[in-house]
Design an enzyme around this catalytic site. Structure first.
Site, short mmCIF file in Angstrom:
data_model
loop_
_atom_site.label_atom_id
_atom_site.label_comp_id
_atom_site.label_asym_id
_atom_site.label_seq_id
_atom_site.Cartn_x
_atom_site.Cartn_y
_atom_site.Cartn_z
N THR A 15 -25.59 -126.42 -28.02
CA THR A 15 -24.78 -125.88 -27.16
C THR A 15 -24.70 -126.86 -25.86
O THR A 15 -23.55 -127.10 -25.44
CB THR A 15 -25.36 -124.57 -26.70
OG1 THR A 15 -25.31 -123.74 -27.59
CG2 THR A 15 -24.21 -123.69 -25.60
N TYR A 27 -31.19 -120.72 -35.45
CA TYR A 27 -30.98 -120.51 -33.79
C TYR A 27 -30.46 -119.32 -33.43
O TYR A 27 -29.36 -119.06 -33.95
CB TYR A 27 -29.97 -121.84 -33.39
CG TYR A 27 -29.59 -121.80 -32.14
CD1 TYR A 27 -30.54 -121.25 -31.02
CD2 TYR A 27 -28.69 -122.50 -31.52
CE1 TYR A 27 -30.08 -121.47 -29.63
CE2 TYR A 27 -28.22 -122.85 -30.27
CZ TYR A 27 -29.00 -122.15 -29.19
OH TYR A 27 -28.72 -122.23 -27.91
N ARG A 82 -24.88 -115.80 -26.41
CA ARG A 82 -23.64 -116.75 -26.62
C ARG A 82 -23.10 -116.01 -27.85
O ARG A 82 -21.73 -116.03 -28.04
CB ARG A 82 -24.04 -117.95 -26.86
CG ARG A 82 -24.37 -118.77 -25.45
CD ARG A 82 -24.59 -120.16 -25.79
NE ARG A 82 -24.98 -120.95 -24.46
CZ ARG A 82 -24.09 -121.44 -23.55
NH1 ARG A 82 -22.81 -121.18 -23.80
NH2 ARG A 82 -24.45 -121.88 -22.53
N TYR A 138 -19.60 -114.35 -32.53
CA TYR A 138 -18.25 -113.44 -32.26
C TYR A 138 -17.85 -112.14 -33.55
O TYR A 138 -17.73 -111.33 -33.13
CB TYR A 138 -16.86 -114.45 -32.52
CG TYR A 138 -15.57 -113.88 -32.03
CD1 TYR A 138 -15.25 -113.52 -30.85
CD2 TYR A 138 -14.77 -113.50 -33.25
CE1 TYR A 138 -14.19 -112.98 -30.58
CE2 TYR A 138 -13.43 -112.90 -32.74
CZ TYR A 138 -13.09 -112.60 -31.50
OH TYR A 138 -11.84 -111.95 -31.39
N LYS A 151 -35.34 -121.37 -33.32
CA LYS A 151 -35.04 -121.75 -32.17
C LYS A 151 -34.71 -120.41 -31.53
O LYS A 151 -33.55 -119.90 -31.59
CB LYS A 151 -34.14 -122.69 -31.77
CG LYS A 151 -33.95 -122.96 -30.26
CD LYS A 151 -32.83 -123.85 -30.01
CE LYS A 151 -32.42 -123.89 -28.09
NZ LYS A 151 -31.22 -124.65 -28.15
N ILE A 165 -36.99 -126.43 -27.55
CA ILE A 165 -35.72 -127.28 -27.76
C ILE A 165 -35.16 -126.98 -26.13
O ILE A 165 -34.60 -125.92 -25.89
CB ILE A 165 -35.05 -127.06 -28.80
CG1 ILE A 165 -35.49 -127.32 -30.04
CG2 ILE A 165 -33.62 -127.70 -28.63
CD1 ILE A 165 -34.61 -127.00 -31.16
#
Length: 294
Positions: free
Chosen positions: A46, A135, A140, A109, A164, A206
């Site tokens: 990202t 992840y 998001r 989404y 993550k 991370i």
């Protein structure tokens, strides 16, 4: 996978004023992190503005970073999305010879069910030639991969080696640490929570801010993993103002403003993101001065 214990950094993609990739700045950034204690590098996450980097540019980034790195640090590559077949195709058609693991985001989404998330990663795990770091970033993706889904994947597929976790949810981190297989890594994706998670049994982070302050941040995480809370929190408290600032407008505009102040790269971002405001840049310069970095 001990190579992913400690501090990985989600590299920015530096841009010139004309918004082309600034490879000289990228080389400075990679060398800076190698020289100052970062344990591994993450490409095209990202923070690397992966959604506005073209497929051809992504190939250039992989090749260039691999050449600069020369095998000195492990490399993690972001390949993810909400079209499972497209993700599989990208994995199959990407040169992964210099890549040590893939970082794959939970589908965004589309808002799949937990079973849909499981089946998505099952399909990826069955074809991936590299270990996979899941992840989860609900802020998001608008979809939270629950601990039971993560642990189910960890138990069912040997090549799914880590998650993550970036939900800024302490309870979810602790549930993952409580129920995970012994060799499965829980990696923080939240800079502000990273030390606490390391102390609780996490495998590291991370990080975004880590690439600008690699020496301090990576030492803090090493101390946390070693259980040296007092020494680690001394660093954490020093870094708190900067960690807050870089996320106050958007990521990666904040971290790019820090790297500009450090004379590593420009602060340019691609639309729909916009550069950090002058007000934030002034606050960042003050925070760097307080850290003895100006």
């Amino acid at each position: 996978m001990t190579k992913f214990i400690g501090t990985g950094v989600a590299l920015i993609t530096p841009f010139k004023k004309d918004l082309s990739i600034d490879f000289e700045a990228l080389k400075r950034l990679v060398e800076y992190n190698i020289d100052n204690g970062t344990e591994y590098l993450v490409i095209s996450g990202t923070t690397g503005e992966s959604v506005t980097v073209t497929a051809d540019e992504k190939k250039e980034l992989i090749k260039f970073i691999s050449q600069v790195n020369k095998g000195r640090l492990p490399l993690v590559l972001g390949i993810g999305g909400n079209n499972t077949m497209s993700v599989i195709n990208e994995i199959k058609t990407t040169d992964l010879s210099e890549i040590d693991a893939l970082l794959s985001v939970s589908p965004y989404y589309s808002k799949p069910t937990q079973e849909g998330i499981y089946q998505h990663f099952k399909a990826i795990a069955q074809i991936s030639p590299k270990p996979i770091i899941l992840y989860n970033v609900p802020g998001r993706t608008s979809s939270n991969m629950l601990p039971e889904t993560t642990i189910r994947l960890a138990k069912d597929f040997e090549n799914i080696i880590a998650v993550k976790e970036a939900g800024n949810n302490v309870h979810q981190y602790l549930e993952l640490l409580r129920t995970k297989p012994d060799d499965f890594l829980v990696i923080s994706g939240d800079d502000d929570l990273a030390l606490g998670i390391a102390l609780a049994g996490g495998s590291g982070v991370i990080s975004v801010i880590g690439q600008a302050l690699p020496k301090e941040f990576s030492e803090m995480i090493r101390l946390g993993i070693a259980g040296k809370a007092k020494e680690a929190y001394e660093i954490h408290f020093d870094l708190m103002p900067m960690t807050r600032l870089i996320f106050s407008e958007n990521n990666p505009a904040g971290i790019k403003a820090v790297l500009e102040a450090l004379k590593i790269s420009e602060s340019c971002v691609r639309l729909p993101l916009v550069e950090a405001t002058d007000k934030l840049k002034i606050e960042i310069k003050k925070a760097l001065k307080d850290l003895g970095k100006s």
